[in-house]
Scaffold this active site. Structure first.
Site, mmCIF file in Angstrom:
data_model
loop_
_atom_site.group_PDB
_atom_site.id
_atom_site.type_symbol
_atom_site.label_atom_id
_atom_site.label_comp_id
_atom_site.label_asym_id
_atom_site.label_seq_id
_atom_site.Cartn_x
_atom_site.Cartn_y
_atom_site.Cartn_z
ATOM 1 N N HIS A 93 70.991 66.651 100.615
ATOM 2 C CA HIS A 93 71.459 68.037 100.673
ATOM 3 C C HIS A 93 72.158 68.472 99.391
ATOM 4 O O HIS A 93 72.858 69.491 99.373
ATOM 5 C CB HIS A 93 72.392 68.230 101.871
ATOM 6 C CG HIS A 93 72.241 69.575 102.527
ATOM 7 N ND1 HIS A 93 73.068 70.631 102.293
ATOM 8 C CD2 HIS A 93 71.323 70.032 103.402
ATOM 9 C CE1 HIS A 93 72.696 71.675 103.001
ATOM 10 N NE2 HIS A 93 71.636 71.343 103.685
ATOM 11 N N ASP A 156 80.206 72.567 107.808
ATOM 12 C CA ASP A 156 79.552 73.578 108.641
ATOM 13 C C ASP A 156 78.193 73.099 109.139
ATOM 14 O O ASP A 156 77.758 73.462 110.232
ATOM 15 C CB ASP A 156 79.376 74.875 107.851
ATOM 16 C CG ASP A 156 80.688 75.611 107.646
ATOM 17 O OD1 ASP A 156 81.616 75.400 108.439
ATOM 18 O OD2 ASP A 156 80.785 76.392 106.682
ATOM 19 N N GLU A 267 87.591 80.526 109.174
ATOM 20 C CA GLU A 267 86.701 80.792 108.053
ATOM 21 C C GLU A 267 86.605 82.305 107.885
ATOM 22 O O GLU A 267 87.278 83.077 108.559
ATOM 23 C CB GLU A 267 85.317 80.165 108.262
ATOM 24 C CG GLU A 267 85.292 78.664 108.072
ATOM 25 C CD GLU A 267 83.889 78.091 107.894
ATOM 26 O OE1 GLU A 267 82.941 78.896 107.683
ATOM 27 O OE2 GLU A 267 83.740 76.852 107.936
#
Length: 523
Positions: A93, A156, A267
């Site tokens: 990622h 997340d 957030e």
């Protein structure tokens, strides 16, 4: 694979055939057994960013940490392979090829045993999980929930490897309360660049422990981690509130993070256009009656959204609805524009996976992702927001701009992670993470367009890291060692000393572009 073809590769493949009798540079095969090498795999030169594609010469899929140790110790001991580098790849990622190794060796960590062991603490001890470095956080969540437990700090997106996020930081909306994932680790197993297998903690081999946490893979490969756990709630009360003023938006975010006993997650994001409003979560669209006027008073307007969450353990002593109502009364959002949903704890943590499914169905997941992530001091967040908006086009921006506060004292200064300097001011206890998480659909943004986006991000980063704002990049790939030295600032000497101690030949993590590979004779 045909053995003759394998051996006919360039000299580096003498190493990759490891323990076969024609290539006798390591110890006897009866002592170690064969290593599971491949010439390449479909993923070894690919990551989520789809910007850098550096191909290795070979790929190792180890069955145990000992195989990683054997590879690295052999490279360290042999002067015949003084150009070979090694990168550990978890879930792939990275954005800028940080887990790639041009003409080197990529270790695919998902081949390691993925067994997860859960330990429930008693009155005097903490609950924790022992998990392999190649395991995914979603796997740890599923296993720990069977015991009514879960890690305290998250990212997340959960389809990331444990070793990967711990090598960087690991942040999400829980970070203000529990710190990043690297602040929630009790113990690590690490294979250093010299091939040494070390179990380390804050009290045992502590220099390696703190070096590896946030260390960008420069000092060792994390093969196991002991992660702190907490009691998991059954449900989550998830609230969104909208703003048309940036200062009010940040003031309310800072209000929420000052109440960790009441709030479990904070957030926020900038509402640039209709796309950013509705793509930020699949949980809310049917509940939203917010219709922002982006064009007004002769200029384009943007809005802001805070989202916070409260854990619901389904006990009579806690009235989650009442807590949420009390919090909203203290906030200064646009009147009547707040919305809430109640979801399972698993679905809340796995919320991005649902968005991923939608993007995959539209062929918009496996596209370039020219992301920019910055840690910004509180004193510079307003100026950074203006800088960012001056360098993006809100009307056609595809993606999301996250922005939310973190607290400096939740980060251990001994780790290798880099934060903005606090300047000695009390208010700089607060800093912000800003994530420009955009996608570049090749159908509408071809190669030249992608390069333009990357140039804009470099321009923003260069201005933001200057002393006036004093920001630091997160998950960056800097173009030279000089830029890395500026990035680490006063911590550079410590970082260099740790490299000399644990990976003196510069074998590990070449994709970060920090240290060159050196010869055994010059180490």
């Amino acid at each position: 694979m045909d053995f003759a073809l394998f051996c006919s590769r360039v000299d580096i493949l003498l190493l990759l055939i490891a323990l076969c009798s024609p290539c006798k540079f390591i110890q006897s095969p009866m002592d170690f057994g064969p290593l599971n090498f491949h010439q390449t795999t479909n993923t070894s030169s690919l990551d989520f960013g789809r910007i850098v594609f550096d191909s290795p010469t070979a790929v190792l899929r180890p069955h145990s940490p000992r195989e990683i140790s054997l590879l690295l110790s052999s490279l360290s001991a042999s002067s015949s392979f003084n150009k070979v580098t090694v990168a550990a790849r978890g879930a792939g990622h990275s954005i800028h090829g940080q887990a790639q190794a041009l003409d080197g060796i990529v270790i695919e960590m998902d081949s390691l045993p993925s067994a997860i062991s859960i330990h429930r603490g008693g009155e005097s001890g903490s609950s924790y999980a022992d998990v392999g470095g190649g395991a995914l956080w979603i796997e740890l969540l599923r296993e720990s929930l069977k015991f009514g437990l879960a890690p305290r700090s998250w990212t997340d997106y959960l389809y990331l490897s444990v070793g990967g996020t711990l090598s960087n930081g690991g942040i999400s909306g829980q970070t203000f309360k529990h710190g990043p994932q690297i602040s929630n680790v009790l113990q690590l197993d690490v294979v250093t660049g010299k091939g040494e297998q070390v179990t380390c903690s804050s009290t045992e081999s502590s220099e390696l422990f703190f070096a590896a946490l946030g260390g960008l893979g420069q000092f060792g490969i994390i093969t196991r981690a002991r992660i702190l756990l907490q009691d998991a709630p059954q449900k989550v009360k998830w609230v969104r509130a909208f703003y048309d003023d940036f200062e009010t938006f940040t003031e309310d975010q800072e209000l929420l993070v000052s109440m960790p006993d009441a709030v479990d997650y904070v957030e926020g994001f900038i509402v640039l256009n209709e796309h950013s409003l509705h793509s930020s979560s699949v949980a809310f669209p049917s509940h939203l009656r917010f219709t922002p006027e982006f064009h007004g008073k002769g200029r384009y307007r943007v809005y802001y959204c805070i989202e916070f969450a409260i854990h619901d353990h389904q006990v009579e002593s806690t009235d989650v609805e009442r807590v949420a109502t009390q919090l909203l009364r203290k906030m200064s959002h646009i009147p009547s524009h707040f919305y809430s949903v109640e979801v399972s704890y698993f679905d809340f943590l796995n919320r991005v996976r649902m968005e991923e499914a939608i993007l995959r169905s539209r062929a918009l997941w496996e596209v370039p992702h020219p992301w920019l992530n910055m840690f910004v001091p509180k004193s510079g967040i307003g100026e950074f927001k203006d800088l960012l908006l001056d360098n993006i086009s809100p009307t056609d921006f595809g993606g999301l701009v996250l922005i939310y506060p973190l607290l400096r004292d939740k980060w251990d200064a001994n780790s290798s992670a880099v934060l903005p300097d606090g300047g000695g001011r009390a208010e700089e206890q607060v800093m912000y993470i800003v994530g420009v998480l955009r996608s570049a659909n090749p159908a509408t943004c071809a190669a030249q367009c992608l390069q333009d986006l990357l140039r804009r991000h470099r321009r923003v980063a260069q201005a933001a890291t200057a002393p006036r704002i004093g920001a630091k990049q997160y998950l960056a790939r800097h173009p030279s060692q000089g830029h890395w030295q500026d990035h680490f600032g006063r911590h550079w000497d410590r970082f260099v000393a740790r490299k000399a101690q644990f990976d003196p030949l510069g074998i590990l993590a070449p994709g970060q572009g920090i240290f060159p590979r050196t010869h055994a004779s010059s180490s």
